[in-house]
Design an enzyme around this catalytic site. Sequence first.
Site, PDB file in Angstrom:
ATOM      1  N   GLU A  35       0.822  -1.169   0.042  1.00 26.07           N
ATOM      2  CA  GLU A  35       0.139  -0.002   0.041  1.00 26.07           C
ATOM      3  C   GLU A  35       0.756   1.456   0.004  1.00 26.07           C
ATOM      4  O   GLU A  35       1.918   1.339   0.750  1.00 26.07           O
ATOM      5  CB  GLU A  35      -0.950   0.138   1.350  1.00 26.07           C
ATOM      6  CG  GLU A  35      -1.746   1.288   1.346  1.00 26.07           C
ATOM      7  CD  GLU A  35      -2.553   1.235   2.166  1.00 26.07           C
ATOM      8  OE1 GLU A  35      -2.654   0.421   3.237  1.00 26.07           O
ATOM      9  OE2 GLU A  35      -3.398   2.196   2.395  1.00 26.07           O
ATOM     10  N   ASN A  44     -11.954  -2.447  -1.289  1.00 25.16           N
ATOM     11  CA  ASN A  44     -11.077  -2.781  -0.213  1.00 25.16           C
ATOM     12  C   ASN A  44     -11.594  -3.346   0.914  1.00 25.16           C
ATOM     13  O   ASN A  44     -12.067  -4.705   0.887  1.00 25.16           O
ATOM     14  CB  ASN A  44     -10.233  -1.587  -0.200  1.00 25.16           C
ATOM     15  CG  ASN A  44      -9.237  -1.668   1.099  1.00 25.16           C
ATOM     16  OD1 ASN A  44      -8.666  -2.856   1.263  1.00 25.16           O
ATOM     17  ND2 ASN A  44      -8.886  -0.585   2.113  1.00 25.16           N
ATOM     18  N   GLU A  45     -11.927  -2.516   1.921  1.00 22.26           N
ATOM     19  CA  GLU A  45     -12.707  -3.103   3.165  1.00 22.26           C
ATOM     20  C   GLU A  45     -13.698  -2.583   3.400  1.00 22.26           C
ATOM     21  O   GLU A  45     -14.188  -2.116   4.402  1.00 22.26           O
ATOM     22  CB  GLU A  45     -11.683  -3.125   4.494  1.00 22.26           C
ATOM     23  CG  GLU A  45     -11.214  -1.569   4.477  1.00 22.26           C
ATOM     24  CD  GLU A  45     -10.238  -1.522   5.678  1.00 22.26           C
ATOM     25  OE1 GLU A  45      -9.840  -2.387   6.326  1.00 22.26           O
ATOM     26  OE2 GLU A  45     -10.536  -0.343   6.575  1.00 22.26           O
TER      27      GLU A  45
HETATM   28  O1  AHR Z   1      -2.932  -0.300   6.222  1.00 19.09           O
HETATM   29  C1  AHR Z   1      -3.889   0.755   6.508  1.00 19.09           C
HETATM   30  C2  AHR Z   1      -5.191   0.728   6.288  1.00 19.09           C
HETATM   31  O2  AHR Z   1      -5.872  -0.110   6.951  1.00 19.09           O
HETATM   32  C3  AHR Z   1      -5.414   0.121   4.971  1.00 19.09           C
HETATM   33  O3  AHR Z   1      -5.351   1.295   4.032  1.00 19.09           O
HETATM   34  C4  AHR Z   1      -6.935  -0.362   5.050  1.00 19.09           C
HETATM   35  O4  AHR Z   1      -7.353  -0.948   4.222  1.00 19.09           O
HETATM   36  C5  AHR Z   1      -6.903  -0.660   6.336  1.00 19.09           C
HETATM   37  O5  AHR Z   1      -7.972  -0.036   7.300  1.00 19.09           O
END
Ligand code: AHR
Length: 656
Positions: free
Chosen positions: A47, A373-374
């Site tokens: 990331e 993503n999440e």
């Molecule tokens: O890794 C940091 C963050 O944590 C990421 O961007 C996200 O997917 C999670 O909340």
Amino acid sequence: MVYRKYFLIITSLTLILISCAGQKIIHIKLNDPYAEIQPTMWGIFFEDINFAADGGIYAELVKNRSFEFYNPKMGWRTVEIDNGSGDFFILNRSDFPNNPRYARLISHHEDGKYGIVNEGFRGLPVREDIRYRFSVVARNPDSIPLKMLVQLLDSTGSVAGEATLGGFKDQWEKHEATITSSVTDAHGKLNVLIDGRGTLEMDMVSLFPADTWKNRENGLRADIVQMLADLQPGFIRFPGGCIVEGHELETRYQWKHSVGDVHERKMIINRWNTEIRRRQAPDYFQSFGLGFYEYFLLAEDLSAEPIPIINCGMACQYNTGELVPLDELESYIQDALDLIEFANGPATSKWGKLRTDMGHPEPFALKYIGIGNEQWGYQYVERYTIFAQAIREKYPEIKLISGSGPRPNDDRFKYLWTQLPHMDVDVVDEHFYMDPDWFFNHADRYDSFDRNGPAIFPGEYAAHGPEGEYGSSRNTWLSALAEAAFMTGFERNADIVHMCSYAPLLAHVDAWQWRPDLIWFDNLNVFGTPNYYVHKLYSNHAGTHVVPTLLDGQVITGQDRLYASTTIDEEKSHAYIKLVNASDTVTQVSLKLDGIRAVGENATAYVMQSDDLLVYNSIEEPKKIAPAETIIFNIGKSFEYELAPYSFHVLVIDMK
Ligand code: AHR
């Protein structure tokens, strides 16, 4: 006398019984493999956070090289040498919409030098005897011959190497030079000067070390990539994380802006720029010099499956939560389909042609794609479902990965699990940033998961103490030990856990927003955390199958703070036994290797141990806590083994 004799016999018997009761007998059924370890099991998650890309693995040394930061002069200031003086303007052109700004330098005096100096990303590092590739896109509007002087400086301002460029025309052209540094300094600078009188316009002022990973131009830092290669990752998930979602949709990651000519990639602010109040980084942007082509190339170099994550029409739900209406998702879906064509399509297809033109006619063999993503909530389910239908229809061979929210077991997570059966999901990505105790207490998490559901992918996890506790969220030995214990559960449940990755991957010691992180670096050095070494021990000893590892007939999930799992490698005829003693006392185990004829005479043990749970690695002490390799002699099919307090062990056994 007779009494004394019986007393001695009884005492010895008691001692034997006590020691048998204290000793843990672990049976490992080496002839009973019950699930395959997937080649994707141990991966990495990249990331762009903590200066992971620009200022990190992406080896460009010039910050704000194309003057596109919201303050276009950020990272630059003017320099006057001898009798030098002049003007520094920023101009815009409408015919170059992705990168409109450029600099105009006007030097006033024949007997002076005037120009700009770049500070780099927390300093511009130079190394003795290393060649640097300087390049600039420039034009000379007046066509009066002039010279550009480029200088590498050390942190005191002394010149460490220089080159002179000439031949500038009134049309934009790329000019290049190489400069060798005479010193090593983490905090150097770069001077770009007009020598004498004249006007020069410039854009894309760039400096790369020549010794990038595989010596590529527009390349990556070789030392950091080597750390990744050493993990032998089965996959790389990229480019985020929240970076995919954007603070609002406008700042989401758009892969199409990250491919093609580097000069034409449309830079945006990095969402971690201002996200963490106490760790502001106003100079954090995404130049996309490291873009999707480079991510695919990196995956190929690492023999790792590429796993791109795409925005599904939702901005970060921790921020704006901005949504694309369901009937306006089309361009987002098209982006996903085009991405698959970019990776796998023939050179005759639109996006396959771009890949070919960029230098890679062979497809990248993309097999997975993550939708969102999440994300959480029914809004995610609705959008995921529309994406899944479109991708399945055109590319049925691609495996689809869904999110499951940001926590391991909250209402958002539970709700999504009620929906998964209807969502056509191949793999579900879980995220958990929890305290070490949670990891110690949940090593049995997957033992009760549905065996008929999607495969499980803990895609972002880290034992994560809150600030002020557990060593202030540092990568302590405690956090790594907790993960080591938990990871026995990944192996034991390899029938459903098919991949996993720690998060985040990289952090610059002088420019981080989030910790803990797996690998840390500064401008010249890189080091692995205890968590890195734990992951590496698992990954380098993955094996092909998991076998039962039992204490009193039970799987080992923290009884007396003991954790264990075993894999075998059928090709190499190796067994890899992982043992974690999370207690503060020495634990004796008796290992019974059942179901094989014989074992090699000696075994190799990789051990990580510290009585100090808050110890961590640093630039100064990069291996303060790292595996030590020892030989265990004369083991046999049954042998005694001692686990020091707070220790993690991988034993490598030759099976005959
Ligand atoms: O890794 C940091 C963050 O944590 C990421 O961007 C996200 O997917 C999670 O909340």
